[in-house]
Scaffold this active site. Structure first.
Site, mmCIF file in Angstrom:
data_model
loop_
_atom_site.group_PDB
_atom_site.id
_atom_site.type_symbol
_atom_site.label_atom_id
_atom_site.label_comp_id
_atom_site.label_asym_id
_atom_site.label_seq_id
_atom_site.Cartn_x
_atom_site.Cartn_y
_atom_site.Cartn_z
ATOM 1 N N LYS A 83 0.813 -1.258 -0.063
ATOM 2 C CA LYS A 83 -0.184 0.044 0.019
ATOM 3 C C LYS A 83 0.947 1.334 -0.240
ATOM 4 O O LYS A 83 1.761 1.430 0.842
ATOM 5 C CB LYS A 83 -0.942 -0.067 1.204
ATOM 6 N N LYS A 119 5.547 1.934 -3.102
ATOM 7 C CA LYS A 119 5.432 3.231 -3.394
ATOM 8 C C LYS A 119 6.029 3.392 -4.810
ATOM 9 O O LYS A 119 6.663 2.611 -5.275
ATOM 10 C CB LYS A 119 6.339 4.122 -2.654
ATOM 11 N N THR A 207 -5.060 13.373 5.758
ATOM 12 C CA THR A 207 -3.538 13.560 6.006
ATOM 13 C C THR A 207 -3.400 14.699 7.014
ATOM 14 O O THR A 207 -2.955 14.513 7.829
ATOM 15 C CB THR A 207 -2.641 13.492 4.990
ATOM 16 N N ASN A 238 -2.277 19.621 -0.542
ATOM 17 C CA ASN A 238 -3.395 19.044 0.418
ATOM 18 C C ASN A 238 -3.037 18.981 1.845
ATOM 19 O O ASN A 238 -3.791 19.130 2.597
ATOM 20 C CB ASN A 238 -3.525 17.618 -0.340
ATOM 21 N N SER A 367 -7.323 5.984 3.569
ATOM 22 C CA SER A 367 -7.291 4.823 2.419
ATOM 23 C C SER A 367 -7.891 3.465 2.890
ATOM 24 O O SER A 367 -8.589 2.902 2.177
ATOM 25 C CB SER A 367 -6.014 4.627 2.040
HETATM 26 N N1 GLU Z 1 0.751 9.066 -0.238
HETATM 27 C C1 GLU Z 1 0.303 8.772 1.166
HETATM 28 C C2 GLU Z 1 1.423 8.240 2.100
HETATM 29 O O1 GLU Z 1 2.604 8.638 1.912
HETATM 30 C C3 GLU Z 1 -0.900 7.837 1.292
HETATM 31 C C4 GLU Z 1 -0.583 6.256 0.992
HETATM 32 C C5 GLU Z 1 -1.966 5.650 0.905
HETATM 33 O O2 GLU Z 1 -3.004 6.024 1.202
HETATM 34 O O3 GLU Z 1 -1.774 4.560 0.331
HETATM 35 O O4 GLU Z 1 1.275 8.030 3.268
#
Ligand code: GLU
Length: 434
Positions: A83, A119, A207, A238, A367
């Site tokens: 994730k 990622k 977030t 955001n 998420s």
């Molecule tokens: N990009 C965000 C992070 O770095 C969200 C990741 C997600 O929701 O999977 O935590």
């Protein structure tokens, strides 16, 4: 498509963001030493499971074809599907993707989610492309990733320069390329989708709200009020915007902001929503906001304030600016904003850091709620989402804070220890195949 497994850690010398991977590895080893992590598990977690690099052509508006490079690094899935977000930025490379994937593993584990860490993204500057080009780039990237992503395997989400629109294109492309009977059942292949397309109410603010909550919990633990606390924010996207919005609502005062275009300050306070509205008519930039003064970029981090929220890129707080930072609290909205050298200086100076894997975990928790909502065919109300998020963030914060006090270690090390222990337990229970 190239899948690299053997060439791991053969990192290029010209990495755009220096040492993201070095930072995450040093943080990991320091916590692993503290909990005396079993050497076999240390070996497994030191390296990524899979690294997918795709090169794919896209037709530009002028008829030319451009070839892009996209990444998806899957660090670990001991606790569940990979994730983590997809980032569109010139600094995206294999080193950054590896480091960010590892941070996702710790973040998901710490939050108690049934997820591992991944990622990726594309190395590009999205401001140079039209909306139509970005849509074609995103769809072709999704197609190139193919079965390397999936709702029970690897679930991307927004990150820097990607948003709910990007996620809608990914979901649509992924679903459209499944066999007919599987199409609609796969919308949870990504999270962070728009409200009308399986998205979660409040995912946009999750977030930033989480960053605010962490600051609130920290203040409560220290018998302090947020009222009139001065804060500065790097990044007004955001995360930076929503964190500022909630802090202001709770009496704190935004006194300086930095974005990719420049810095502004006003010691009497900058109205968060006025600034946001200004960015909407100013190509997304804060520069030139009439109710503030220009500030030299180098002076941003050393501005007079109580709380500093780095909510942009990695490696922003380093040994260069750490000795002069005035804030007493750093709340890491970004991933990896403080490098190891910078952190040592801050800790020696008695400055508290709420670490990224705790501080910005509201996003991945949101998420998870979206993924559950899609899987169960439900639609959750905003109030329900916010109160669930509140509860989960409080549990994580308390766990980390209590462990750090008990063990007399800083919050980052405490967060890592808790995260790694949970993964260690899964490996001990399951053993290693075959
Ligand atoms: N990009 C965000 C992070 O770095 C969200 C990741 C997600 O929701 O999977 O935590």
């Amino acid at each position: 498509m190239t899948t690299i497994t053997a060439e791991l850690h053969n990192r290029t010398k010209k990495k755009p963001i220096k040492g993201m991977m070095d930072n995450v590895m040093e943080q990991f080893y320091s916590a692993a030493d503290h909990i005396e992590l079993h050497p076999n598990i240390r070996k497994i977690l030191s390296i990524t499971n899979n690294e997918i690099i795709v090169h794919f052509p896209v037709k530009m508006d002028n008829g030319d074809v451009e070839v892009f490079t996209g990444y998806r690094v899957q660090h670990n899935n001991a606790l569940g599907p990979y994730k983590g977000g997809l980032r569109y930025h010139p600094t995206v490379d294999i080193d950054a993707a590896r480091a960010l994937a590892m941070w996702m593993t710790w973040k998901s584990s710490l939050a108690g989610l049934p997820y591992g860490g991944g990622k990726g993204g594309i190395q590009l500057d999205p401001s140079k492309y039209s909306a139509g080009e970005l849509e074609r780039i995103t769809r072709r990237f999704t197609f190139a990733l193919g079965d390397n992503i999936g709702p029970e395997h690897d679930i991307p989400a927004p990150d820097i320069n990607t948003n709910s629109q990007t996620m809608a294109w990914i979901a649509d492309t992924y679903m459209s390329t499944r066999p007919p009977a599987e199409r609609t059942a796969n919308q949870h292949v990504v999270t962070g989708k728009p409200d009308g397309s399986g998205g979660l109410e409040g995912r946009d603010r999750a977030t930033g709200y989480g960053v605010f909550l962490n600051i609130k919990f920290w203040a409560a633990r220290n018998n302090e009020s947020l009222s009139n606390k001065k804060f500065i924010v790097q990044g007004f996207g955001n995360v930076g915007y929503w964190a500022s919005h909630f802090l202001e609502k709770n009496g704190a005062k935004l006194v300086a902001v930095q974005d990719a275009f420049g810095s502004i300050r006003n010691t009497n306070g900058i109205n968060v929503d006025d600034l946001f509205n200004y960015t909407q008519v100013n190509n997304g930039s804060i520069v030139g906001f009439p109710e503030a003064f220009d500030l030299d970029n180098e002076k941003f981090f050393t501005s007079e304030c109580d709380i500093c929220i780095p909510a942009a890129l990695g490696n922003q707080i380093t040994r260069t600016n750490a000795p002069k930072i005035k804030a007493r609290l750093i709340a890491e909205g970004a991933n990896g904003p403080t490098n190891v050298e910078g952190e040592k200086i801050l800790i020696d100076r008695g400055i508290t850091i709420i670490p990224d894997i705790l501080c910005n975990s509201g996003g991945v928790i949101g998420s998870y709620f979206e993924w559950l909502q899609n899987r169960n065919g439900e639609l959750w109300q905003l109030s329900e989402v916010m109160s669930k998020l509140d509860k989960k963030m409080k549990e994580s914060f308390d766990k980390v804070y209590d462990f750090s006090e008990k063990e007399r270690i800083d919050l980052r090390k405490a967060a890592y220890c808790i995260a790694i222990k949970r993964i260690e337990k899964a490996y001990v229970q399951r053993g290693i195949f075959p």
